[in-house]
Design an enzyme around this catalytic site. Structure first.
Site, short mmCIF file in Angstrom:
data_model
loop_
_atom_site.label_atom_id
_atom_site.label_comp_id
_atom_site.label_asym_id
_atom_site.label_seq_id
_atom_site.Cartn_x
_atom_site.Cartn_y
_atom_site.Cartn_z
N CYS A 45 -5.81 -1.50 5.58
CA CYS A 45 -6.06 -1.79 7.07
C CYS A 45 -6.93 -0.93 7.53
O CYS A 45 -7.12 -0.37 8.41
CB CYS A 45 -4.70 -1.56 7.78
SG CYS A 45 -4.01 0.02 7.58
N HIS A 65 -7.42 2.85 11.87
CA HIS A 65 -7.28 4.01 12.37
C HIS A 65 -8.44 4.44 12.79
O HIS A 65 -8.53 5.33 13.70
CB HIS A 65 -6.67 4.64 11.30
CG HIS A 65 -5.27 4.69 10.85
ND1 HIS A 65 -4.11 4.89 11.41
CD2 HIS A 65 -4.86 3.72 9.90
CE1 HIS A 65 -3.11 4.54 10.84
NE2 HIS A 65 -3.51 3.82 9.66
N GLU A 120 0.90 -1.24 -0.06
CA GLU A 120 0.14 0.06 -0.04
C GLU A 120 0.96 1.40 -0.14
O GLU A 120 1.62 1.46 0.82
CB GLU A 120 -0.90 0.00 1.34
CG GLU A 120 -2.00 0.91 1.29
CD GLU A 120 -1.58 2.53 1.21
OE1 GLU A 120 -2.13 2.89 0.15
OE2 GLU A 120 -0.64 2.71 1.80
N ARG A 163 -0.43 -4.38 10.65
CA ARG A 163 1.19 -4.18 10.36
C ARG A 163 1.74 -3.86 11.73
O ARG A 163 3.09 -3.60 11.69
CB ARG A 163 1.21 -3.22 9.35
CG ARG A 163 0.89 -3.70 7.90
CD ARG A 163 0.34 -2.38 6.96
NE ARG A 163 0.07 -3.30 5.86
CZ ARG A 163 -1.33 -3.83 5.73
NH1 ARG A 163 -2.18 -3.88 6.77
NH2 ARG A 163 -1.84 -4.21 4.59
N CYS A 220 -5.65 4.70 5.62
CA CYS A 220 -5.54 3.66 4.75
C CYS A 220 -6.62 2.90 4.42
O CYS A 220 -7.42 2.31 5.49
CB CYS A 220 -4.17 2.56 5.40
SG CYS A 220 -4.01 1.10 4.62
N SER A 259 4.04 1.58 9.80
CA SER A 259 5.05 1.75 8.81
C SER A 259 5.94 2.55 8.86
O SER A 259 7.10 2.74 8.51
CB SER A 259 4.67 1.70 7.38
OG SER A 259 3.76 0.37 7.20
N CYS A 295 0.01 5.42 5.30
CA CYS A 295 -0.14 5.67 6.81
C CYS A 295 1.23 6.53 7.34
O CYS A 295 1.24 7.12 8.15
CB CYS A 295 -0.34 4.51 7.42
SG CYS A 295 -1.30 3.38 7.12
N CYS A 347 3.03 -0.41 4.48
CA CYS A 347 1.72 0.54 4.25
C CYS A 347 2.25 1.75 4.26
O CYS A 347 2.12 2.36 5.34
CB CYS A 347 0.69 -0.02 5.33
SG CYS A 347 -0.93 0.93 5.09
#
Lengths: 379, 576
Positions: free
Chosen positions: B64, B68, B14, B484, B61, B507, B554, B551
């Site tokens: 995922c 958030h 991502e 993640r 995101c 990330s 993010c 990802c």
């Protein structure tokens, strides 16, 4: 051994492609029926779709990602019909998509360059994400190039452009006030190409699939509304297609989340639902193979298929009246940007039901009784 | 012989990630990881209604999706002291579990498998032998010789057509691919099956949250009302559907994902010595069973491991000003008191200052600032976050379930626990935790049904819904474990609106540039020492980087300095 980059074979039709992959005639017709239904075609349209897919050559597709969260790609792979994922996504024509392609780095870029060169004027460009224009585009670079450069290069030889989701259609969340990176929609940057704006955050999977099939089947873009959205999917307000609409008409509302009225599934208008100012198919197609949609699961619509919806927040503040009073009203007629959550009232339905309802709803936050009455008499 | 490899775009992730690596005599000697896209979400959140924040943050995101939103509503609830009803916690947990199963399976098959599975080699497989292997691995019904033979025919036609779509121009035939053709064919079969399957499990989100990606959340609980007698609410039919979806998902995990993982791993045991990288692991923990304030009741425990010492788990407190800090030594920002000082997110500041090359560029100047990611550290340590950290902290905490799943896998591979500290270990940990998640989902589901049966249908508390009930100023942290890794949102509310909102996301921990002491973050550290057979075909780089499941949307931080004075705070995840 590395397989050399093959020359895209554009001499096969979509049906030949499908047949080569073991799709039966029956599945193929089922697929055409399903797509035609989503596209809102008459039953005769099935034959039209089938014929078109049988005889039209495949179209190469380049799918670019800029400022986005990948929710559009994720939504697309949720398409309920297996042929969508299996054929459209994997095999027919998707030559470049960073999310799923096996190759990376310069090998990935090479495929894109080749499609752009060899299918110049023929390929469909699909874009997920907005383009940041501040500071010469340093806020989004891929392979060392800015999003703007990549977009302009790819758009030059595109037959048409599909803007996926609110980011590509209208800048979405990153363009919300104060839009720090200068995020812009595709239609504001590319002027000389047909652009289909497939709105939503993300768009419904079937709407995405329907748009792709339309392009493949008819070789031209579908009919669009004033905002460039396919009419088949964006010509009705969520409010007018909502199964809770009778409660609205009867003046029965959820007053607080999880109250007795919520447990009965009453209308969410007072919870800030944006259904009345939002054009989308959520109430008809619903989400994830027809499982549910936001209102059915107890939360108001937040208006994610409308331009600038983020700045129409707070989301839990109810709309101050809204225009139009029937399923026939479209964004073309009433214009846009009317979903402002302020105390500026606009005439609601000029019917007895609504005048009664107006009394039931009472005045807007910050509105005096006199203003409420004033508005009522306008209605 | 020294050469510099650039991989940009890194695909099957991502977001937008660029990796530059230095290779000497076939081994990576140094590496740089750069996030190349930003959006500036925290700035956008400033001044808004905290109850809306989840919707903005959720758009960080779409892969995922939900995580958030969850961290966001928790941060507001923490700031305002809201305790949500038990059913709301269970429903959030069920959505969390559904997200993990979907996300991890999609990662394994669609984002990571092609690093291990050679699609073209599958053309040489013997369908009968493939069927035998498949049946020896699992009782999954789609395993007949006919099934594999049909698939192989389709695949053959496909490859011969020369139109390879997403499989074009990849690294097929690379000597680092080591699976027998039959296992490759199983991999391809399950790649396609997983693509079909992932559409199902997300319906758990649709039922409780109305759609997927980006289901709806609510400060104070969940938006869906429970009413067994009512067609318009979460009723018996809806609950039965959730039960079936969870059961089917558990079957797929147990009969397809885990057996494939265990079939592929033994062919790549050399990758248990590659890609370990950092020796420190951190997680905030999640899946509360007794309210989010009670950390001891988390299914994923909270804690940190330093120097790979599994005999000690250190306490982690996201509110500790000396704990989590971010610096911008090598990031395109500047700090008032010097870029090398670490700031806790509640006191953070962000001023954007791009100093990289103007596009189009060939190389980043890695001796200067080179990324849109800030560099987070925990008590000065570079830490890895993600499935491996969660499994290690659970294992080191001595929790039976963790010891059992990890132990069983190690026994099957006949290997010591140290193999976990590697690229393959990271990929295996993701599968193992999915097993646990599938089990736990059933427990949460049964508990939800029991609550409802016992007459508790509450899903929301409105006691602090109205802004008039809020203090003049409040601050909170919403922590979670995204698929993640460790994720937290820090928020300050002032005069009923968001004064400051910051995210430090998985990330960012893993993919950030090196810090002022020269300590590399997880991606860069893991790449050092990785063998590269052919610099033109960066397959090995993809293996290690994909093992983290990047990802990037993010991970980037950004603050707009044009419209704001520098005294303001705001750290944003990149892309955020």
């Amino acid at each position: 051994m590395m397989i050399d980059t093959p020359t895209p074979k554009t001499d096969q039709t979509l049906w030949e492609e499908m047949r080569a992959r073991g799709v039966t005639r029956r599945d193929f017709i089922k697929f055409c029926t399903w797509m035609a239904a989503y596209m809102g075609l008459e039953s005769s349209g099935v034959a039209q779709v089938a014929r078109a897919l049988e005889k039209n050559k495949r179209i190469p597709i380049i799918w670019l990602h800029f400022q986005e969260c990948t929710c559009c790609s994720e939504s697309f792979i949720r398409s309920s019909h297996p042929i969508v994922a299996d054929i459209l996504l994997d095999k027919v024509s998707l030559d470049y998509t960073e999310t799923l392609q096996a190759a990376a780095g310069h090998q990935a870029e090479a495929i894109k360059e080749q499609t752009m060169k060899e299918s110049y004027g023929e390929y469909i460009l699909m874009v997920e994400g907005s383009v940041p224009m501040e500071e010469d585009g340093v806020y989004c670079c891929i392979g060392g190039k800015s999003a703007q450069q990549i977009l302009e290069e790819a758009a030059a030889g595109a037959k048409a452009i599909v803007a996926w989701g609110n980011c590509a259609c209208a800048g979405c969340v990153q363009s919300a006030n104060p839009n720090p990176t200068g995020a812009r929609s595709i239609k504001s940057l590319i002027k000389n190409k047909p652009i289909v704006n497939v709105q939503g955050c993300p768009p419904i999977a079937e709407v995405m699939a329907g748009t792709v099939v339309h392009l493949l089947a008819f070789g031209r873009i579908p009919q669009l509304d004033a905002l460039g959205r396919p009419k088949a999917f964006y010509s009705r307000r969520v409010h007018d297609t909502c199964y809770r609409r009778p409660y609205y008409d009867a003046g029965l509302f959820v007053e607080s989340f999880d109250d007795e009225n919520a447990k009965r599934g009453y209308c969410l208008y007072k919870m800030g639902c944006r259904g009345p100012t939002t054009y989308n198919s959520c109430g008809i197609i619903r989400w994830n193979n027809g499982t549910s949609f936001p209102i059915q699961s107890g939360h108001g619509c937040i208006g994610c298929s409308e331009e600038g919806f983020w700045d129409q927040s707070p989301f839990y503040k109810r709309l101050a009246g809204f225009p139009g009073f029937g399923i026939e009203t479209t964004a073309d007629k009433i214009g846009v940007g009317l979903g402002v959550a302020t105390a500026v009232g606009i005439a609601a339905h000029a019917t007895m039901t609504n005048i009664r309802k107006r009394k039931t709803i009472g005045q807007q936050p910050g509105e005096t009784e006199t203003e409420a009455e004033q508005e009522e008499s306008n209605a | 012989m020294m050469s510099r490899i650039v991989v940009d775009p890194v695909t099957r992730i991502e977001g937008h990630l660029r990796i530059e690596a230095e290779v000497k005599d076939g081994i990576i000697t140094d590496a740089w990881s750069a996030g190349t896209m930003v959006r500036g979400l925290e700035i956008i959140l400033k001044g808004r209604d905290p109850r809306d924040a989840w919707a903005f943050a959720e758009r960080v995101c779409g892969v995922c999706t939900t995580v958030h939103a969850l961290a966001s509503v928790r941060s507001v609830e923490d700031a305002l002291g809201i305790e949500i009803p038990p059913n709301a916690e269970l429903i959030r947990n069920l959505m969390f579990c559904a997200q993990y199963m979907q996300d991890h399976v999609v990662h394994f098959y669609h984002l990571h498998a092609l690093d291990w599975v050679d699609v073209v080699s599958a053309l040489k497989a013997d369908p009968k032998a493939t069927s035998e292997i498949a049946r020896s691995l699992s009782s999954w019904p789609k395993s007949s010789p006919g099934y594999f033979s049909d698939l192989q025919k389709r695949l053959t036609t496909f490859v011969e057509s020369g139109q390879l779509g997403i499989f074009a121009n990849a690294y097929w035939g690379h000597p680092a691919y080591k699976l027998p053709p039959e296992v490759n064919l199983i991999g391809v079969a399950h790649y396609l099956e997983a693509l079909e399957w992932q559409k199902e499990i997300v319906k758990v989100h649709t039922i409780f949250g109305g759609k997927n990606p980006h289901p709806n959340y609510l400060v104070g609980g969940v938006p869906c009302a429970v009413n067994i007698e009512e067609a318009n609410a979460i009723n018996a039919e809806r609950l039965a559907m959730v039960g079936k979806l969870l059961a089917d998902a558990a079957t797929f995990v147990e009969q397809v994902y885990i057996p494939d993982l265990m079939a592929i791993a033994p062919n790549y045991l050399d990758w248990t010595n590659i890609g370990g990288g950092l020796e420190n692991y951190l997680c905030y923990g999640d899946l509360p069973q007794n309210g989010f304030a009670d950390v001891s009741g988390f299914k994923f425990p909270r804690g940190a491991i330093l120097g790979r010492n599994l005999n000690e788990v250190h306490e982690v407190d996201p509110k500790d000003p000396t704990g989590v800090q971010e610096e911008v030594t090598n990031s395109w920002y500047e700090y008032k008191n010097g870029d090398t000082s670490g700031l806790h997110p509640w006191d953070g500041e962000t001023k954007l200052k791009y100093s990289g090359p103007q596009p189009p560029y060939e190389h980043l100047d890695v001796d200067q600032k080179y990324s849109w990611l800030k560099t987070p550290r925990w008590k000065g340590h570079a830490v890895e976050v993600g499935p491996l950290s969660r499994m290690l902290v659970g294992y080191a905490s001595g929790i039976d379930e963790y010891k059992e799943v990890v132990g069983a896998a190690l026994k099957q591979l006949d290997a010591p626990a140290t193999i976990l500290f590697s690229t393959l270990g990271r990929t295996a940990a993701r599968g193992l935790e999915t097993r646990l998640i599938a089990r736990w989902a059933k427990q949460f589901y049964d508990q939800l049904l029991a609550n409802i049966r016992n007459g508790d249908s509450r899903t929301f508390t409105n006691e602090k819904w109205e802004p008039e009930t809020w203090p003049k100023e409040a601050r909170g942290v919403g922590a979670s474990e995204a698929p993640r890794g460790a994720l937290a949102h820090w928020l300050v509310i002032k005069d009923q609106v968001i004064e400051n909102y910051q995210l430090v996301v998985p990330s960012t921990w893993n993919a950030s540039p090196r810090d002022s002491k020269g300590q590399r973050s997880a991606y860069e550290a893991s790449l050092v020492g990785t063998p590269v057979h052919d610099p033109e075909q960066p397959l090995e780089i993809l293996r290690t980087i994909h093992s983290f499941d990047p990802c990037l949307a993010c991970a980037v931080h950004l603050y707009d300095d044009k419209k704001n004075s520098l005294s303001e705070v705001s750290t944003s995840p990149a892309g955020v």
